[in-house]
Design an enzyme around this catalytic site. Structure first.
Site, short mmCIF file in Angstrom:
data_model
loop_
_atom_site.label_atom_id
_atom_site.label_comp_id
_atom_site.label_asym_id
_atom_site.label_seq_id
_atom_site.Cartn_x
_atom_site.Cartn_y
_atom_site.Cartn_z
N GLY A 111 4.68 4.30 -0.50
CA GLY A 111 3.34 4.87 -0.61
C GLY A 111 2.73 5.07 0.76
O GLY A 111 3.44 5.16 1.77
N GLU A 139 -2.23 -2.40 -0.50
CA GLU A 139 -2.82 -3.14 -1.62
C GLU A 139 -2.18 -4.51 -1.85
O GLU A 139 -2.82 -5.41 -2.38
CB GLU A 139 -2.70 -2.29 -2.89
CG GLU A 139 -3.48 -2.85 -4.07
CD GLU A 139 -3.51 -1.89 -5.27
OE1 GLU A 139 -3.10 -0.73 -5.11
OE2 GLU A 139 -3.93 -2.33 -6.35
N ARG A 145 -18.55 -1.50 -7.56
CA ARG A 145 -17.78 -1.19 -8.76
C ARG A 145 -17.73 -2.34 -9.76
O ARG A 145 -17.74 -2.11 -10.97
CB ARG A 145 -16.34 -0.80 -8.36
CG ARG A 145 -16.27 0.58 -7.75
CD ARG A 145 -14.87 0.90 -7.30
NE ARG A 145 -14.79 2.28 -6.83
CZ ARG A 145 -13.71 2.83 -6.30
NH1 ARG A 145 -12.62 2.10 -6.15
NH2 ARG A 145 -13.72 4.08 -5.90
#
Lengths: 211, 557, 418
Positions: B97, B457, B363
């Site tokens: 990624g 991540e 969020r």
């Protein structure tokens, strides 16, 4: 239920299911030719699709194509360009020689035979051939814009009989346009403030209270 | 609160549409979000978290499903890799990624020979799916300090200050690095390429700081990175090669990995001077039964392997549930609607047509508020799918044309769902989106295991307990570069030591001592939906493949 | 070689092999057919029908039908194209005729022009066929000043343009509608039919496109009559056929044999049998796009009907013989690669589908494929036919499907874990 055939396996799934999810129920291992599972943005799930009563076979991304009764689907592996169109970052920065770079790295681009195969193959409906022709005639920015929403599925690579690798050419145009011309004033000023020491971070200064 | 426990009570779709008036009053202000989060955020779901019993972070809580994997046995034994093909490289990057590509590029640009292995294909990752953008404090009214404080506060003050400072301080240079490699950013309307960058505001921030390319920022970034990594002469890429275990030397340092080649149906050993783990998150574990916006490959493989080798975890119990996954139709449930929609002014309303939360709160707060509405019967029901409404028609009325020009991906998703977002609201429900915590790292991306670096991540400590929009892309660039550079420079104490599964033996002793079961194996490599069975696939490996054909085959992975 | 086998040589008879020398051609039996045709041009079409002449480039379509269809059109600017694009693997008959007997071919083309009253005759020659274009160009130049050409022009109601042109040298360039595109000066993109070229071809004018071997035969039929031509064949078939024999045989080469000669005779008598005495395994017939012939078909008489009755096609008459020890999967993969590369690009399913077939076959060949890959191959054989404007993808599928049908165990034995 909707019945279809995927890579030779029958699948029976509720209406509204995408081809990728139907493939999973048909016992096809989803370990390749799959990725974002519905966003249609990773370009991995290329497929040939024939719908009932249609003589034509179309290309599609399986994760964003809903199933239809009697549909036949064959997944397509990623076709790499016959040879890498290699260049390095240093090729990107000089706008004056951008056109020369395009012609040198993608010499096949001028041989486009205007068959429109790339346009028909593109699952995103981009005007691929136009982009190729723009790049080949020196309109780098124009070519770059054509490939704005290209997901690099490489279907046009497979489709192009002249081995132009249209999407990679388009990406080269995009990279040339960005690296060669984009010089944001606010970013440059902020970089200067940081390197000159005028802007720093006090890591201990922050408390939980909103200012 | 587990969503499966949410009563299927709510307001029918037609009633909710009728109640939608577009001129809804402002939402109630929230002075202290903690009670809302404690009661409604899935991180705090009752009976959910489990305390880790073994490993460097024993004593910490994390979701049960993840704990099972973190405390599982290895997939392989010594016998499985006896006589298998071995290749050597200087830097091994695991993951294709954004973070993996950037680490590989940085290491290669520093002169290292790099092998990048990836489970699916290069670039098939969560990065390519990122829509919103990348945070970078370039505004005249903005500063690194403001960005720093927003990030720390957004993460409930749980982030590591040094890491957050590194993240924020790298921002402008990271964006320049991306532009130099050919990534395009939107400029302010009417401005040429040397004007000002277009900025959007992210939830939980004080000033507009999101830079983007339309609403396909991740796609624009990933296709540039994929091409750059793919063309670099010192980077070799192996697709379809999930990592199944790391290799250790006698000091416990990381000296490579074992991958399983889906192409060859066999294991391959990779010896490396240093390893960068960039395997991303865990959304496909569907923690707490939530849908996910994640890529098929997000199964926490790297997290599990690094932990098994001795790396410490941070905030392993903290996950981000993006507030606006699409809630209907079932086939698309969990697909993401970018925060950009709310950033541009779209409101959230419940089944009574009332706004219930400041849409640009962090969020975790917005997601918890949506779960509260649904849990207390004010959600909207459509074909048994519960959610609240994203009022796109009101946005379109306020800013005609905005959907088509700026929210391309939203329109595309709505089209697939059979919804015209200019006329109908889009039903949304939180979707498992991001692993806030992860493997503890230093500012060079290094873990407590010598030779093992992490980026993206999979690592933890930057976002605390809640990540802000746009900080994921920023992190993977800044820390991808840091990890790549450090991995290229790393010199092991004993360069030609052994490379085997010694740490796995240690791990098994610990599992037995803690009374944990040995029949759970990890990493899982693929979620159940993929229908992959490692044992069955291995049985397909032909023993008569010659060493030469094997080598040739490795070249075309 | 037994003497009776040399008696029936028509096209390849030694006396015809005079190269580009027109005087040498006309000093023998050359030119007689054209002179006869000039006397009774109106009878030519029925003569071809009576002789049973069929397209010898592969399709086997009755020649008189194409001629009659074009002749019936009122357009005065009709065209005859002699298709010498020959680019199929293992086929080397047209290059021989064009290089060794260009006048035999040109004479036939001029007779065709007479039959349909064409004003233009184009010799369309593959530039990669060694020596062929040079010979044809030289031969055409010699005709330009010859009174016979002027006589043909007068007979068709105006001057007749005779020209040689290079084809693009691509496999696809031999497809009938692709020939039209190329003669018009464009890339040889195949077009959808109808309209057929005989109604609307080059520049919209009625166009007859005949293969080199077909046209080479024409003057002999005019000279000797329909009954003579029919009598040349065996087993009820008409005429002779050029066979391009290659592969694992002792004496590969070009053989002109009576139409209807059994396959075994070609291989074991004329071809001298299998190389090194190996066992015969299969024949890839008639260019690359037909069903394989196996041991069960060795007795098949090689004519259009008989081969078709066995589920294959005679095609160009190319017979590529493979012996036991040849990997059918690898051979088929090579063919499919040839198709994938030759696909013109217009139709994505043809291009991408043939690449996918090639990719899957390569995986099977290298022992890395699974049962699912084989299923995927069969599914593509189901999905792809009819998805292109021309028959290229159908041809590719035919090779794969027929090899799978006849050699399934070989495919299965190559599967991983199999």
């Amino acid at each position: 239920m909707v019945n279809l055939t995927i890579d030779g396996r029958p699948a029976s799934v509720p209406e509204g299911t995408t081809i990728v999810l139907a493939a999973a129920t048909a016992g096809i291992a989803l370990t390749t030719n799959v990725g974002c599972m519905g966003q249609g943005v990773c370009g991995a799930c290329r497929a040939l699709v024939r719908r009932t009563g249609e003589p034509e076979v179309r290309t599609a991304l399986a994760c964003e194509t809903p199933v239809e009764d009697g549909m036949q689907v064959s997944f397509l592996d990623r076709v790499a360009p016959r040879r890498p169109h290699a260049y390095s970052e240093t090729d990107l920065v000089d706008g004056w020689t951008a056109y020369e770079r395009v012609l040198a790295v993608f010499p096949e681009a001028v041989r486009c035979r205007h068959c429109s195969g790339c346009d028909r193959a593109c699952p995103k409906g981009l005007e691929v051939q136009k982009g190729v022709n723009l790049a080949a005639s020196g309109d780098i920015a124009g070519a770059a814009a054509v490939f704005d929403l290209c997901v690099m599925c490489n279907l046009c690579v497979a489709a192009c009989p002249e081995h132009i690798a249209p999407n990679h050419l388009g990406l080269f145009a995009r990279r040339l346009a960005a690296a060669g011309t984009q010089r944001p004033a606010d970013l440059i000023r902020r970089l200067h403030e940081i390197t000159s020491g005028a802007m720093t971070i006090d890591a201990d200064a922050c408390t939980d209270k909103q200012p | 609160m587990n969503p499966t426990e949410i009563p299927a009570a709510g307001i029918p779709w037609s009633e909710a549409i009728a109640a939608l008036d577009g001129g809804s009053a402002p939402p109630p202000a929230i002075t202290d979000a903690q009670p809302l989060l404690r009661h409604w955020h899935p991180d705090h779901s009752a009976g959910g978290p489990r305390r880790l019993a073994v490993g460097a972070s024993a004593g910490q809580d994390c979701p049960a499903a993840l704990a099972d994997l973190l405390q599982a046995d290895a997939l392989i034994d010594d016998i499985d890799i006896a006589g298998c093909a071995t290749v050597s490289t200087e830097v091994l990057v695991i993951g294709g990624g954004g973070a993996g590509c950037i680490a590989a590029l940085t290491a290669a640009e520093a002169g290292a020979k790099v092998l990048l292995t990836t489970k699916l294909g290069l670039g098939d990752s969560n990065t390519v799916m990122a829509e919103g953008g990348i945070q970078c404090a370039v505004g005249a009214e903005d500063s690194l300090q403001t960005h720093f404080e927003d990030t720390l506060r957004g993460g409930q003050m749980a982030g590591d200050r040094a890491l957050v400072a590194a993240l924020v301080g790298d921002g402008p240079a990271s964006v320049r690095w991306l532009i130099e490699r050919g990534m395009t950013f939107d400029m302010e309307e009417g401005q040429g390429p040397s004007g000002r960058l277009r900025r959007k505001r992210a939830g939980g921030t004080r000033v507009p700081r999101i830079l983007s390319f339309r609403d396909v920022t991740g796609l624009e970034m990933m296709r540039v990175l994929r091409e750059a990594a793919g063309l670099h002469p010192r980077i070799t890429v192996w697709n379809r090669s999930p990592v199944v275990e790391l290799l250790s030397d006698e000091t416990g340092g990381c000296v490579g990995a074992v991958i399983y080649s889906l192409h060859l149906h066999r294991f391959v050993l990779i010896r490396a001077r240093s390893v960068v783990m960039a395997t991303g998150g865990a959304g496909r574990l569907h923690l707490n039964g939530f849908p996910t916006s994640n890529h098929l490959g997000a199964t926490a493989d790297g997290l599990v392997l690094a932990y098994r080798m001795g790396a410490r975890l941070r905030e392993p119990d903290s996950f981000q549930y993006h507030p606006t996954g699409i809630a209907w139709p079932p086939a698309l449930r969990g697909q993401l609607i970018s925060e950009a929609a709310r950033s541009l002014g779209a409101t959230l309303v419940n089944g009574h047509g009332h706004r219930f939360v400041d849409e640009l709160s962090p969020r975790d707060v917005v997601a918890a508020a949506i779960l509260r509405e649904c849990g207390e019967g004010r959600g909207v029901l459509r074909d048994g799918c519960v959610g609240v409404l994203l009022d796109t028609p009101a946005l379109e009325r306020a800013r005609p044309g905005i959907l088509k020009t700026t929210l391309v991906t939203l329109c595309h998703l709505a089209h697939k769902a059979g919804i015209d977002p200019a006329r109908e609201p889009v039903p949304v429900y939180p979707t498992l989106h991001y692993q806030n915590g992860g493997i503890a790292i230093g500012t060079d991306g290094g873990t407590e295991v010598p030779g093992l670096y992490c980026a993206g991540e999979v690592s933890g400590g930057i976002h605390g307990r809640n990540r802000l929009m746009g900080n994921a892309l920023l992190e993977l660039v800044g820390f991808g570069r840091r990890a790549g550079a450090a991995a290229a420079a790393f010199q092991p104490v004993r360069p030609s030591g052994r490379a085997n599964l010694g740490h796995v033996q240690e791990w098994r002793r610990a599992l037995v001592a803690a009374g944990l079961p040995l029949d759970v194996k990890a990493p899982v490599l693929f979620p159940p939906i993929a229908g992959f069975d490692l044992a069955a696939d291995r049985a397909l490996g032909r023993s008569d493949l010659s060493a030469r054909s094997l080598e040739a085959a490795l070249q075309v992975l | 070689m037994a003497p009776e086998m040399t008696t029936n040589l028509v096209l390849t008879a030694p006396e015809h092999r005079v190269g580009a020398d027109l005087d040498a051609w006309l000093s023998g039996s050359g030119g007689l057919g054209l002179r006869l045709a000039l006397e009774t041009p109106s009878g030519l079409i029925s003569l071809m029908e009576a002789a049973g002449l069929r397209g010898l480039g592969g399709a086997g379509f009755p020649t008189f039908r194409k001629w009659a269809a074009a002749a019936a059109e009122p357009d005065p600017e009709k065209v005859v194209v002699c298709n010498g694009n020959e680019d199929e693997p293992g086929t080397f008959k047209d290059v021989f005729l064009l290089r060794e007997t260009p006048h035999q071919v040109i004479e036939g083309a001029l007779i065709a022009g007479l039959a349909i009253r064409a004003r233009r005759v184009v010799l369309y020659v593959n530039p990669h066929a060694r020596g062929a274009f040079d010979a044809v160009a030289k031969a055409v130049a010699q005709w330009q000043e010859h009174p016979l050409l002027a006589a043909v022009g007068a007979a068709v109601g105006g001057p007749l343009r005779l020209e040689a042109m290079r084809s693009p040298g691509l496999y696809i360039g031999g497809e009938e509608t692709a020939v039209v595109s190329a003669v018009e000066g464009g890339f040889p993109f195949p077009r959808r039919k109808p309209p057929f070229p005989a109604a609307s071809g080059v520049g919209g004018h009625p166009t007859v496109i005949n293969n080199v071997e077909t046209l080479a035969t024409v003057s002999h039929i005019v000279r000797h009559g329909a009954a003579w031509y029919r009598g040349l064949g065996r087993n009820g078939a008409a005429g002779t056929k050029l066979f391009s024999l290659s592969g694992d045989v002792q004496r590969p080469g070009l053989y002109e044999l009576p139409m209807g000669t059994p396959l075994s005779e070609l291989i074991f008598v004329h071809g001298g049998g299998m190389l090194l005495g190996k066992e015969f395994k299969a024949v890839f017939t008639g260019g690359p796009s037909n069903t394989l012939l196996t041991r069960d078909e060795l007795d098949v008489p090689m004519d259009f009907e008989s081969v078709r009755a066995r589920g294959s096609r005679l095609g160009t008459g190319a017979m590529i013989v493979v012996s036991e020890g040849t990997s059918i999967v690898r051979k088929v993969a090579e063919y499919v690669n040839f198709f994938a590369a030759g696909s013109c690009g217009q139709c994505p399913p043809c291009k991408t589908g043939s690449y996918q077939l090639a990719h899957l076959l390569q995986r099977i060949d290298t022992g890395l494929a699974t049962r699912a890959d084989l299923d995927a191959v069969e599914h593509l054989c189901d999905l792809l036919p009819g998805s292109g404007r021309c028959g290229l993808i159908d041809g590719a599928v035919t090779v794969v499907a027929s090899s799978l049908q006849r050699f399934r165990s070989e495919y299965e034995g190559q599967l991983a874990g199999g």
